[in-house]
Design a protein around this motif. Structure first.
Motif, PDB file in Angstrom:
ATOM      1  N   LYS A 413       0.826  -1.204   0.000  1.00  0.00           N
ATOM      2  CA  LYS A 413       0.000   0.000   0.000  1.00  0.00           C
ATOM      3  C   LYS A 413       0.864   1.260   0.000  1.00  0.00           C
ATOM      4  N   ILE A 414       1.915   1.266   0.819  1.00  0.00           N
ATOM      5  CA  ILE A 414       2.803   2.433   0.883  1.00  0.00           C
ATOM      6  C   ILE A 414       3.483   2.661  -0.463  1.00  0.00           C
ATOM      7  N   VAL A 415       3.968   1.589  -1.092  1.00  0.00           N
ATOM      8  CA  VAL A 415       4.617   1.713  -2.401  1.00  0.00           C
ATOM      9  C   VAL A 415       3.612   2.180  -3.445  1.00  0.00           C
ATOM     10  N   GLY A 416       2.384   1.629  -3.388  1.00  0.00           N
ATOM     11  CA  GLY A 416       1.349   2.052  -4.331  1.00  0.00           C
ATOM     12  C   GLY A 416       1.031   3.535  -4.207  1.00  0.00           C
ATOM     13  N   GLU A 417       0.924   4.031  -2.981  1.00  0.00           N
ATOM     14  CA  GLU A 417       0.682   5.461  -2.763  1.00  0.00           C
ATOM     15  C   GLU A 417       1.842   6.286  -3.311  1.00  0.00           C
ATOM     16  N   TYR A 418       3.047   5.772  -3.175  1.00  0.00           N
ATOM     17  CA  TYR A 418       4.210   6.495  -3.680  1.00  0.00           C
ATOM     18  C   TYR A 418       4.209   6.514  -5.212  1.00  0.00           C
ATOM     19  N   PHE A 419       3.838   5.406  -5.828  1.00  0.00           N
ATOM     20  CA  PHE A 419       3.720   5.353  -7.290  1.00  0.00           C
ATOM     21  C   PHE A 419       2.703   6.371  -7.799  1.00  0.00           C
ATOM     22  N   TYR A 420       1.685   6.631  -7.021  1.00  0.00           N
ATOM     23  CA  TYR A 420       0.623   7.538  -7.457  1.00  0.00           C
ATOM     24  C   TYR A 420       1.121   8.976  -7.574  1.00  0.00           C
ATOM     25  N   VAL A 421       2.131   9.332  -6.781  1.00  0.00           N
ATOM     26  CA  VAL A 421       2.616  10.713  -6.780  1.00  0.00           C
ATOM     27  C   VAL A 421       4.043  10.834  -7.335  1.00  0.00           C
ATOM     28  N   SER A 422       4.685   9.714  -7.670  1.00  0.00           N
ATOM     29  CA  SER A 422       6.075   9.770  -8.113  1.00  0.00           C
ATOM     30  C   SER A 422       6.338   8.676  -9.139  1.00  0.00           C
ATOM     31  N   SER A 423       7.506   8.740  -9.758  1.00  0.00           N
ATOM     32  CA  SER A 423       7.932   7.736 -10.740  1.00  0.00           C
ATOM     33  C   SER A 423       9.305   7.209 -10.325  1.00  0.00           C
ATOM     34  N   PRO A 424       9.345   6.305  -9.348  1.00  0.00           N
ATOM     35  CA  PRO A 424      10.632   5.843  -8.813  1.00  0.00           C
ATOM     36  C   PRO A 424      11.405   4.992  -9.808  1.00  0.00           C
ATOM     37  N   ARG A 425      12.715   4.971  -9.606  1.00  0.00           N
ATOM     38  CA  ARG A 425      13.596   4.228 -10.505  1.00  0.00           C
ATOM     39  C   ARG A 425      14.776   3.646  -9.744  1.00  0.00           C
ATOM     40  N   TYR A 426      15.361   2.614 -10.340  1.00  0.00           N
ATOM     41  CA  TYR A 426      16.641   2.091  -9.908  1.00  0.00           C
ATOM     42  C   TYR A 426      17.710   2.542 -10.899  1.00  0.00           C
ATOM     43  N   ALA A 427      18.957   2.551 -10.458  1.00  0.00           N
ATOM     44  CA  ALA A 427      20.097   2.761 -11.353  1.00  0.00           C
ATOM     45  C   ALA A 427      20.857   1.443 -11.461  1.00  0.00           C
ATOM     46  N   ILE A 428      20.966   0.913 -12.671  1.00  0.00           N
ATOM     47  CA  ILE A 428      21.648  -0.361 -12.894  1.00  0.00           C
ATOM     48  C   ILE A 428      23.056  -0.093 -13.421  1.00  0.00           C
ATOM     49  N   VAL A 429      24.041  -0.528 -12.651  1.00  0.00           N
ATOM     50  CA  VAL A 429      25.436  -0.401 -13.058  1.00  0.00           C
ATOM     51  C   VAL A 429      25.815  -1.632 -13.880  1.00  0.00           C
ATOM     52  N   ILE A 430      26.390  -1.404 -15.058  1.00  0.00           N
ATOM     53  CA  ILE A 430      26.885  -2.483 -15.910  1.00  0.00           C
ATOM     54  C   ILE A 430      28.344  -2.183 -16.212  1.00  0.00           C
ATOM     55  N   VAL A 431      29.230  -3.072 -15.780  1.00  0.00           N
ATOM     56  CA  VAL A 431      30.656  -2.845 -15.979  1.00  0.00           C
ATOM     57  C   VAL A 431      31.296  -4.065 -16.628  1.00  0.00           C
ATOM     58  N   SER A 432      32.111  -3.819 -17.648  1.00  0.00           N
ATOM     59  CA  SER A 432      32.841  -4.867 -18.344  1.00  0.00           C
ATOM     60  C   SER A 432      34.329  -4.696 -18.049  1.00  0.00           C
ATOM     61  N   LEU A 433      34.948  -5.746 -17.505  1.00  0.00           N
ATOM     62  CA  LEU A 433      36.340  -5.681 -17.061  1.00  0.00           C
ATOM     63  C   LEU A 433      37.198  -6.697 -17.810  1.00  0.00           C
ATOM     64  N   VAL A 434      38.467  -6.350 -17.982  1.00  0.00           N
ATOM     65  CA  VAL A 434      39.428  -7.243 -18.626  1.00  0.00           C
ATOM     66  C   VAL A 434      40.549  -7.547 -17.650  1.00  0.00           C
ATOM     67  N   ARG A 435      40.887  -8.822 -17.493  1.00  0.00           N
ATOM     68  CA  ARG A 435      42.011  -9.227 -16.642  1.00  0.00           C
ATOM     69  C   ARG A 435      43.304  -8.867 -17.357  1.00  0.00           C
ATOM     70  N   THR A 436      44.068  -7.981 -16.784  1.00  0.00           N
ATOM     71  CA  THR A 436      45.310  -7.544 -17.387  1.00  0.00           C
ATOM     72  C   THR A 436      46.420  -8.563 -17.153  1.00  0.00           C
ATOM     73  N   GLY A 437      47.533  -8.364 -17.816  1.00  0.00           N
ATOM     74  CA  GLY A 437      48.676  -9.253 -17.626  1.00  0.00           C
ATOM     75  C   GLY A 437      48.865 -10.243 -18.756  1.00  0.00           C
TER      76      GLY A 437
END
Length: 437
Positions: A413-437
């Motif tokens: 219910k609390i999340v639903g009320e928040y959705f009604y007045v806001s547009s929440p989002r997550y930030a997804i970090v995507i990182v590609s790494l290379v093993r050096t050496g």
């Protein structure tokens, strides 16, 4: 040395000169300090064991199971597919004569997503080999999660998985029952430590896992010239927020940095030079760790818990004592730890926004989305079910299994009320790494 050459072989308990008394006191202080360190090590080990015990998704196929409430995680895997495909292409181009590839999916969980990443990796390798007119190499696939994970669900899913890849057996060389070219195994254990033999892996993937910490953070307090640990003074909250003390912010950041450094060091031993990792997890685009994208799902859950405490259903002291083993890191924090560890170079680092239901966001229009009240409440219930499938096992030991239905009804219910007045989002970090050496 604590003792001079003249006195180091003397039994201090029998010597009564002023000098021996002077020397004995540091020895006593050293003993106390060592005991403090040993006690702290025991506390850290206990914290790690507790997290390993409760950090698993809701098992089975029920309405609150992870199997039925993991769409967000599936969408995050899809979001990282382009970066993963790019990394695999560079790996295959660099290793033209490779005949056997070691692959690991860390934090595979259970449910419909447990084999999704591996399926995507196999499809990409198949297509790359077809384009390069090369035979498909032998694939050594390892699925990893904590011992508390529902591995039985994964094992039961393998026949269907093999059936799917058998449909491509002419190009992949797979045979029924697992085949001669693909070998799938499970490795139970924390990825904050070594899991595989040295230089046995070529490609490591992890999605929706590295935001979980190895243990609940504890703050440092200065006392008598020694740093000792203390509980977080995070009253009424279960994660860092704008009202949390700075010591709590520091403790969480330090725990993430410590964990991620261990993660990188472990993988640096296991990956061959030139090997690659693609990691995706919840993070933040701001330096501020208390922005909505990094912590507000926990803030609203704390509100639901506090409402129950005010009615005497649960004890407020338990809320004060509970802190989630979670951290949404910034790109700056990631770069700092990667540079400090020194074994990897960053090939790509992106931050992509998704809504709380896992949908991709068009920045220009998302904040203008208008939901009806029924739509907002329905979204709140879906989000609550997703969160419940992940965090219920870690909440139950503190607050009790009998209050979970009531807690997540309030949370929905609390999340639903928040959705009604806001547009929440997550930030997804995507990182590609290379093993050096």
């Amino acid at each position: 040395m604590w003792l001079s050459n003249k006195t180091q072989n003397t039994n201090l308990l029998q010597v009564t000169t002023p000098l021996s008394l002077y020397i004995y006191r540091p020895r006593a202080s050293l003993t106390i300090f060592i005991n403090l360190l040993l006690h702290q090590k025991e506390r850290d080990t206990t914290r790690e064991m507790e997290v390993m015990r409760v950090l698993h998704m809701n098992k089975g196929n029920g309405e609150t199971s992870y199997a039925k409430n993991s769409t967000v995680q599936s969408n995050i895997i899809s979001l990282g597919r382009r970066v993963m495909d790019e990394a695999l292409k560079k790996l295959m181009m660099r290793n033209s004569e490779i005949s056997s590839i070691g692959i690991a999916d860390l934090g595979c969980s259970s449910g419909p997503n447990s084999l999704l990443s591996i399926s995507n990796i196999i499809d990409t390798i198949q297509n790359l080999c077809a384009d390069l007119e090369r035979p498909v190499p032998e694939l050594r696939v390892s699925l990893n999660d904590l011992p508390s994970n529902d591995f039985n669900y994964i094992f039961a899913s393998l026949p269907e998985f093999y059936d799917r890849i058998n449909n491509n057996k002419e190009s992949l060389g797979f045979c029924r029952g697992g085949g001669e070219s693909c070998f799938v195994s499970a490795v139970a254990g924390s990825f904050y430590g070594r899991l595989f033999p040295r230089r046995s892996l070529h490609f490591v993937h992890s999605s929706s896992s590295l935001h979980w910490l190895s243990q609940v953070p504890c703050r440092e307090a200065e006392k008598e010239d020694r740093a000792i640990t203390a509980d977080l003074d995070n009253m009424g909250k279960i994660y860092i927020s704008k009202t949390s003390p700075k010591s709590a912010h520091k403790a969480y950041a330090l725990q993430f940095q410590t964990d991620f450094l261990v993660f990188l060091r472990s993988r640096s031993e296991e990956l061959v030079p030139g090997g690659r990792m693609v990691l995706s997890f919840l993070g933040r685009s701001s330096l501020d760790p208390t922005t909505e994208e990094s912590c507000y799902q926990w803030e609203l859950l704390a509100q639901a818990l506090m409402s129950m405490a005010k009615e005497g259903i649960i004890e407020e002291e338990k809320i004060d004592a509970f802190n989630a083993p979670y951290y949404a890191a910034s790109s700056e924090e990631l770069k700092m730890v990667i540079e400090k560890e020194g074994s990897f170079s960053i090939d790509r680092l992106e931050i992509s926004p998704v809504d709380w239901e896992g949908g991709s966001i068009c920045e220009e229009s998302y904040d203008l989305v208008v939901r009806s009240k029924p739509e907002a409440l329905a979204s709140g219930r879906r989000v609550a079910n997703t969160i419940r499938a992940v965090v219920e096992p870690m909440l139950e030991p503190t607050f009790g299994e009998n209050v979970m239905d009531e807690l997540f009804e309030r949370y929905a219910k609390i999340v639903g009320e928040y959705f009604y007045v806001s547009s929440p989002r997550y930030a997804i970090v995507i990182v590609s790494l290379v093993r050096t050496g």
